[in-house]
Design a protein around this motif. Structure first.
Motif, short mmCIF file in Angstrom:
data_model
loop_
_atom_site.label_atom_id
_atom_site.label_comp_id
_atom_site.label_asym_id
_atom_site.label_seq_id
_atom_site.Cartn_x
_atom_site.Cartn_y
_atom_site.Cartn_z
N GLY A 90 0.96 -1.22 -0.22
CA GLY A 90 -0.13 0.15 -0.27
C GLY A 90 0.73 1.43 0.39
O GLY A 90 2.14 1.43 -0.27
N GLU A 91 0.06 2.46 0.20
CA GLU A 91 0.91 3.40 0.10
C GLU A 91 1.92 4.22 1.43
O GLU A 91 2.83 4.13 1.27
CB GLU A 91 -0.50 4.78 0.33
CG GLU A 91 0.26 6.16 0.45
CD GLU A 91 -0.36 7.54 0.04
OE1 GLU A 91 0.08 8.03 0.05
OE2 GLU A 91 -1.72 7.13 -0.48
N HIS A 92 1.37 3.18 2.70
CA HIS A 92 1.77 3.55 3.64
C HIS A 92 2.37 1.96 4.17
O HIS A 92 2.10 0.92 3.58
CB HIS A 92 1.01 3.72 4.77
CG HIS A 92 0.98 5.06 4.21
ND1 HIS A 92 1.02 6.49 4.45
CD2 HIS A 92 -0.10 5.82 4.14
CE1 HIS A 92 0.48 7.53 3.96
NE2 HIS A 92 -0.55 7.19 4.20
N ARG A 93 3.33 1.86 5.12
CA ARG A 93 3.80 0.57 5.71
C ARG A 93 2.72 -0.76 6.07
O ARG A 93 2.30 -1.44 6.21
CB ARG A 93 4.94 0.82 6.79
CG ARG A 93 5.21 -0.41 8.03
CD ARG A 93 5.45 -0.02 8.78
NE ARG A 93 6.09 -0.57 9.69
CZ ARG A 93 7.31 -1.86 9.73
NH1 ARG A 93 7.92 -1.80 8.93
NH2 ARG A 93 7.95 -2.67 10.53
N GLN A 94 1.79 0.70 7.12
CA GLN A 94 0.24 -0.17 7.49
C GLN A 94 -0.39 -0.46 7.14
O GLN A 94 -0.65 -1.50 6.95
CB GLN A 94 -0.12 0.55 8.74
CG GLN A 94 -0.97 0.72 9.67
CD GLN A 94 -1.34 1.62 10.44
OE1 GLN A 94 -0.81 1.89 11.64
NE2 GLN A 94 -3.19 2.07 10.63
N GLU A 95 -0.68 -0.10 5.04
CA GLU A 95 -1.50 -0.66 4.66
C GLU A 95 -1.07 -1.66 3.76
O GLU A 95 -1.59 -2.97 3.77
CB GLU A 95 -1.53 0.32 3.78
CG GLU A 95 -3.02 -0.44 2.65
CD GLU A 95 -2.82 0.97 1.43
OE1 GLU A 95 -3.82 1.02 0.30
OE2 GLU A 95 -2.69 1.96 1.57
N SER A 96 -0.04 -2.11 3.47
CA SER A 96 0.88 -3.05 2.74
C SER A 96 0.50 -3.98 4.19
O SER A 96 0.38 -5.49 3.77
CB SER A 96 2.76 -2.55 2.69
OG SER A 96 2.60 -1.63 1.81
N VAL A 97 1.62 -3.97 5.74
CA VAL A 97 1.64 -4.83 6.44
C VAL A 97 -0.09 -5.90 6.63
O VAL A 97 -0.48 -6.88 6.74
CB VAL A 97 1.66 -4.11 7.55
CG1 VAL A 97 1.50 -5.55 8.46
CG2 VAL A 97 3.21 -4.11 7.75
N ALA A 98 -1.22 -4.86 6.69
CA ALA A 98 -2.51 -4.92 6.35
C ALA A 98 -3.09 -5.95 5.41
O ALA A 98 -3.57 -7.30 5.52
CB ALA A 98 -3.51 -3.53 6.28
N ASN A 99 -2.67 -5.55 4.03
CA ASN A 99 -2.87 -6.76 2.72
C ASN A 99 -2.15 -8.03 3.32
O ASN A 99 -2.80 -8.73 2.66
CB ASN A 99 -1.69 -5.73 1.62
CG ASN A 99 -3.02 -4.39 1.42
OD1 ASN A 99 -3.78 -4.22 2.25
ND2 ASN A 99 -2.24 -3.54 0.73
N ALA A 100 -0.84 -7.90 3.55
CA ALA A 100 -0.74 -9.47 3.66
C ALA A 100 -1.52 -9.78 5.06
O ALA A 100 -1.15 -10.91 5.37
CB ALA A 100 1.21 -9.14 4.05
N LEU A 101 -1.19 -9.43 5.25
CA LEU A 101 -2.20 -9.52 6.68
C LEU A 101 -3.64 -10.00 6.81
O LEU A 101 -4.55 -11.49 6.73
CB LEU A 101 -2.57 -9.17 8.32
CG LEU A 101 -2.98 -9.42 9.63
CD1 LEU A 101 -1.70 -10.19 9.93
CD2 LEU A 101 -3.35 -8.07 10.42
N ALA A 102 -4.26 -9.81 5.67
CA ALA A 102 -5.91 -9.60 5.36
C ALA A 102 -5.34 -11.37 4.25
O ALA A 102 -6.17 -12.67 3.80
CB ALA A 102 -6.14 -8.93 3.83
N ALA A 103 -4.69 -11.59 3.59
CA ALA A 103 -4.40 -12.43 2.98
C ALA A 103 -3.39 -14.10 3.52
O ALA A 103 -3.48 -14.82 2.93
CB ALA A 103 -3.36 -12.40 1.58
#
Length: 269
Positions: A90-103
């Motif tokens: 994602g645009e931010h680290r938090q969004e990137s981690v959230a995307n992985a967490l959702a997968a």
């Protein structure tokens, strides 16, 4: 218990890029080469070598996924022993981690580690200690005690003014990996998303959620490569690491060569 690792690697590396503005275009810092191999692959290898780790999820910018897959095939054959998945960051680290967490497919008590893509000198011991602490306490990070005097300041137009001196014994410099039970990390991310809160790391979200976070001892060598000066230090550490590895290989060969033969054993008898 399953251990999943998330490595957010969708950042632009603006501080590293700014220093190279007058030179040829620089790669994102996680793809900058260290001893001929991208930093991200060095980092990946550290987690592949840990027996407790089940899978690794890397969050990348969409346009970099294909190139990284190619690089993994050419430089990362040793990584194939573990499940490695790519997810769009994602645009931010938090969004990137959230995307992985959702997968990730995980049970409530499974462990999720989050690690900076550009901390390639983390040790197996630190990783395992964070896993153990996350199992025991539900949330844990690697950290270092502060050695410098820490000042609290108020920002001004001319710079800053000191408002207080923070006791060093109450300060820890956060590193990664940061480890959590899946249910705790997922709850913290869901709450942060609902409230529009953007934290600086995963522990800050878990703290905000009301959960205590334990600290295990990190390492001064577990640096985050963010600036050209960090890169110079990383090259030094890499050279030392290569010498240590070569010394270990030589010692092993020497022990093999010194093993007694069957003739030697018969003569002794």
């Amino acid at each position: 218990m399953k251990v999943s690792v998330i490595i957010p690697a969708a950042g632009l590396g603006t501080r590293m890029a700014a220093a190279a503005r007058d030179k040829k275009p620089a790669a994102s810092k996680q793809f900058t080469e260290l001893a001929g191999t991208p930093i991200l692959i060095h980092t990946l290898r550290k987690f592949v070598a840990v027996p407790e780790v089940s899978e690794i999820w890397i969050a990348l910018r969409k346009q970099e996924m294909g190139e990284f897959r190619d690089r993994l095939r050419s430089d990362g054959n040793d990584v194939a022993q573990k499940k490695v998945e790519l997810v769009e960051g994602g645009e931010h680290r938090q969004e990137s981690v959230a995307n992985a967490l959702a997968a990730i497919s995980a049970a409530a008590g499974d462990i999720v580690l989050v690690h900076d893509a550009v901390r390639p000198f983390v040790t197996q011991e630190i990783i395992q200690e964070v896993i153990e602490a996350a199992q025991k306490y539900g949330a844990a990070i690697a950290g270092l005690p502060a050695v410098d005097t820490v000042k609290q300041v108020e920002r001004t137009a001319e710079g800053a003014l000191i408002t207080a001196t923070v006791p060093r014994e109450r300060v820890v410099l956060a590193q990664t990996p940061q480890g959590f039970r899946y249910e705790i990390l997922k709850k913290a991310f869901d709450e942060a998303t609902a409230d529009g809160f953007l934290g600086t790391d995963e522990a800050s979200l878990v703290e905000r959620s009301g959960k205590e976070v334990a600290v295990v001892m990190g390492s001064p060598r577990n640096i985050k490569i963010t600036t050209p000066a960090d890169m110079e230090l990383a090259e030094f550490y890499s050279a030392i690491q290569n010498l240590d590895n070569e010394g270990t290989r030589i010692a092993r060969r020497s022990r093999v060569c010194q093993r007694p033969t069957s003739d030697d054993l018969r003569q002794k008898s």
